[in-house]
Design an enzyme around this catalytic site. Sequence first.
Site, mmCIF file in Angstrom:
data_model
loop_
_atom_site.group_PDB
_atom_site.id
_atom_site.type_symbol
_atom_site.label_atom_id
_atom_site.label_comp_id
_atom_site.label_asym_id
_atom_site.label_seq_id
_atom_site.Cartn_x
_atom_site.Cartn_y
_atom_site.Cartn_z
ATOM 1 N NE ARG A 1 -3.908 -2.136 0.479
ATOM 2 C CZ ARG A 1 -3.667 -3.356 -0.002
ATOM 3 N NH1 ARG A 1 -2.587 -3.587 -0.717
ATOM 4 N NH2 ARG A 1 -4.505 -4.337 0.219
ATOM 5 C CB SER B 1 -9.208 -1.010 4.063
ATOM 6 O OG SER B 1 -9.841 -2.175 3.605
ATOM 7 C CD GLU C 1 -5.422 1.104 2.470
ATOM 8 O OE1 GLU C 1 -5.912 1.009 1.341
ATOM 9 O OE2 GLU C 1 -5.436 0.182 3.296
#
Length: 342
Positions: free
Chosen positions: A169, A243, A338
């Site tokens: 990520r 998320s 994130e």
Amino acid sequence: MPGHNMTIQRAVSLKDRNTFGFDVRAEYFAQVDSWDDVNDAISWSGKKSLPVFVLGGGSNLVLTRDIEGLVLAVETRGIEVVNEDSSSITLQIAAGENWHQFVMYCCEHGYHGVENLALIPGNVGAAPIQNIGAYGVELCDVFESLDAISLSDGLTHTFSRADCQFAYRDSAFKRAAKTGFLISQVRLKLNKIFAPNLEYGALQNAMHEHGIDRPNAQQLVDLVCAIRQSKLPNPAEIGNAGSFFTNPIVSPETHEVLKTKHPQLVSFPDGERFKLAAAWLIERCGWKGHRENGVGVHDKQALVLVNQKGGDGQSLIALADKIVCSVSETFGVELEIEPLVV
């Protein structure tokens, strides 16, 4: 005003341009669908010494305040073949293309490798920044190179896979989000032979439920979409960015200690190390379904923070901070946010 068909607007609400639906304003705003427009916008902001903020699909973004300078919404379109042989094809995709629609395009044309990434929200230009990933596949697995325009001088630079420094990520663009590049096109190398990655637990379970041993590409896309829809709320119905925290990665020693203290710990081997399920950690700390100040934690998936009704970005980050502290106190593990927080 610059540009042949570009208008620069003042004090524009970005409420409909971020999936949380937070109502913040752009000091100046322009929608660009050609590279001429982008160059015009960059030179316009340069003359006024204004910062430029690049906005894609707004699906990986927490807006906590009004944005100074020029917000550029990139709407460029186009998919072209750069290279092709009997077993593979390299496509160049404009940054403004919708990611999921691109996955469907590949599926229809028999270009394989991105099936597991179906239904990830956002645009193609943002995919490398985050190195998007799901169900055992990451963007870097099919990535060839990209072009990005420097916001300081308008020059185009090409970045190879190595230049992008992809990680979980993460990428050079995410870490250097402040240095100012606008990703203009992305080149991906796809397979003509379907060799799916079916290792992921949730996929195995879904295949089992549907009585499918070896799914074809369309079946795999359908399964991935069904799993995502069962877990993640639709941003059109309830504001969210999917998320909200990445799954923490820990050393074998830390994993061993945690597993001894918490035998039910959910984790997955990740090379030499272990990836922990952030959702499980958050749920164990009692946050699932929690609500405060118009924001909350989704009641079906603890990894998803939501804008319930009229919440704002600051309330959301305050809640996220409480969750991070509580997971840290309980497990000694640091969660990382994130989405990009602005």
